[in-house]
Design a protein around this motif. Structure first.
Motif, short mmCIF file in Angstrom:
data_model
loop_
_atom_site.label_atom_id
_atom_site.label_comp_id
_atom_site.label_asym_id
_atom_site.label_seq_id
_atom_site.Cartn_x
_atom_site.Cartn_y
_atom_site.Cartn_z
N GLY A 116 -11.84 -0.40 -1.48
CA GLY A 116 -11.89 -1.75 -1.38
C GLY A 116 -12.93 -2.50 -1.62
O GLY A 116 -14.12 -1.93 -1.08
N SER A 173 0.73 -1.18 0.08
CA SER A 173 -0.20 0.07 0.06
C SER A 173 0.93 1.34 -0.01
O SER A 173 0.53 2.27 -0.81
N TYR A 218 -7.50 5.19 -0.75
CA TYR A 218 -7.63 3.83 -0.60
C TYR A 218 -9.01 3.30 -0.57
O TYR A 218 -10.02 4.09 -0.03
N VAL A 272 -7.00 -2.98 5.02
CA VAL A 272 -7.67 -2.40 3.99
C VAL A 272 -8.71 -1.41 4.66
O VAL A 272 -8.53 -0.04 4.24
#
Ligand code: UDP
Ligand code: MG
Length: 322
Positions: free
Chosen positions: A78, A26, A76, A63
């Motif tokens: 997900g 990441s 980010y 995540v």
């Protein structure tokens, strides 16, 4: 995207029990996206999307933390599948989520940093020059074990012999633009083999060469059994050649049987019948084995027809981050 501003890029990463590599992956992807945004090649809305493939470790928690951390803004995101559905399905789910988010292009890559993060620059360049699909092609296999290299070579050779069109030495590290993703979304098959489907889409393509490294941490999530099942899917979902081989094999056997009949008749006429027990025993086993293999090949296809005919969803999304 409107003409003036840079395209929105999504980096899609399937993850199955990747807690060991996720912090580093990441971080590196964040640096890459930030650098590309700074150089105005991609837009501010570009993001990193993790597709969690039913992990049983802390992958999804990690995540979620990345997504919730205000320090990273909305970088980010997900989705999490309800169950482990395999790399291909997890990747597909991630790509479709990226498309639904309205990306202009998506790069797919493995979580373990074996795919070279720096090759993304060239992929984006090729895309900005008009390519719809950019394949990441590895220029060596030094970092693979001899076993993996041998099986991979055999696999690509077999695929080619069976008539499945693939880009050799290119796995699932590639860029696809929204048009290509839209086309991909129309493929309804359950047995997904993206490496075989994507080349059949057509479009304008380009290749970027990169050096594939070693897994950054943790164990391979692709044991031999999963590799074999990917290989069988790859062949059976694109080619009926194995069925034809069965038919041709049957023809050859009939010919052999006729020769044997002639031989038996001549032996009979010459009065030398009793010998030949050995050849008989061998033939029985051989023919039995050949028949079972042939039935097995037909069975593989019948099984796949059965799976496809149920039209089950490929995966169920359990949770989706904004
Ligand atoms: N992966 C997945 N589901 C699976 C197996 C693997 O999403 O059932 C992901 C895994 O997290 C990784 C990628 O697929 O991001 C490739 O797996 P891996 O690196 O273990 O395969 P290898 O490089 O050994 O072929
Ligand atoms: Mg790997």
């Amino acid at each position: 995207m409107n003409a003036s501003d840079a395209p929105t890029l999504y980096i899609v990463v399937p993850c199955f029990n990747e807690e060991e590599v996720l912090p580093e992956t990441s971080r590196r992807l964040r640096e890459k996206v930030q650098a590309l945004v700074a150089s105005k090649k991609i837009g501010e809305g570009s993001r990193i999307l993790f597709s969690n493939d039913g992990s049983t470790d802390k992958t999804w928690e990690m995540v979620r933390q990345l997504h919730d951390d205000p320090a990273f803004g909305s970088l980010y995101t997900g989705i999490s599948l309800a169950h482990n559905r395999g790399h291909q399905n997890a990747l597909y789910a991630g790509l479709m989520a990226a498309l639904a988010h309205g990306c202009d292009a998506a790069v797919s890559m493995d979580a373990d940093l074996q795919d070279d993060v720096d090759a993304i620059d060239e992929m984006v360049d090729a895309y900005l020059q008009g390519a719809n699909i950019v394949y990441g092609v590895r220029d060596n296999r030094d970092t693979d074990t001899r076993f993996k290299r041998g099986t991979a070579e055999a696999f690509y050779g077999l695929m080619k012999a069976m008539g499945t069109e693939t880009v050799p030495n290119s796995a699932d590290f590639r860029l696809m633009d929204a048009k290509a993703l839209e086309a991909l979304s129309q493929y309804g098959e359950t047995n997904l083999f993206l490496r075989g489907i994507v080349p059949t889409l057509g479009f304008k393509t380009a290749k970027v060469y990169y050096r594939r490294g070693e897994r950054f941490a943790g164990q391979s999530k692709y044991p031999l059994s999963k590799m074999l099942s990917l290989a069988v899917d790859g062949i059976t979902s694109f080619s009926v050649t194995p069925l034809r081989i069965v038919t041709i094999g049957g023809g050859v056997f009939v010919l052999i049987a006729m020769v044997m009949l002639a031989y038996a008749l001549i032996s009979l006429a010459m009065g030398t019948t009793v010998s030949g027990w050995t050849s008989l025993l061998v033939s029985i086993w051989f023919v039995g084995g050949a028949l079972m293999i042939s039935l097995g090949v037909v069975g593989e296809y019948v099984g796949r027809i059965y799976m496809e005919s149920k039209q089950r969803p490929r995966y169920i999304v359990w949770e989706e981050l904004s």
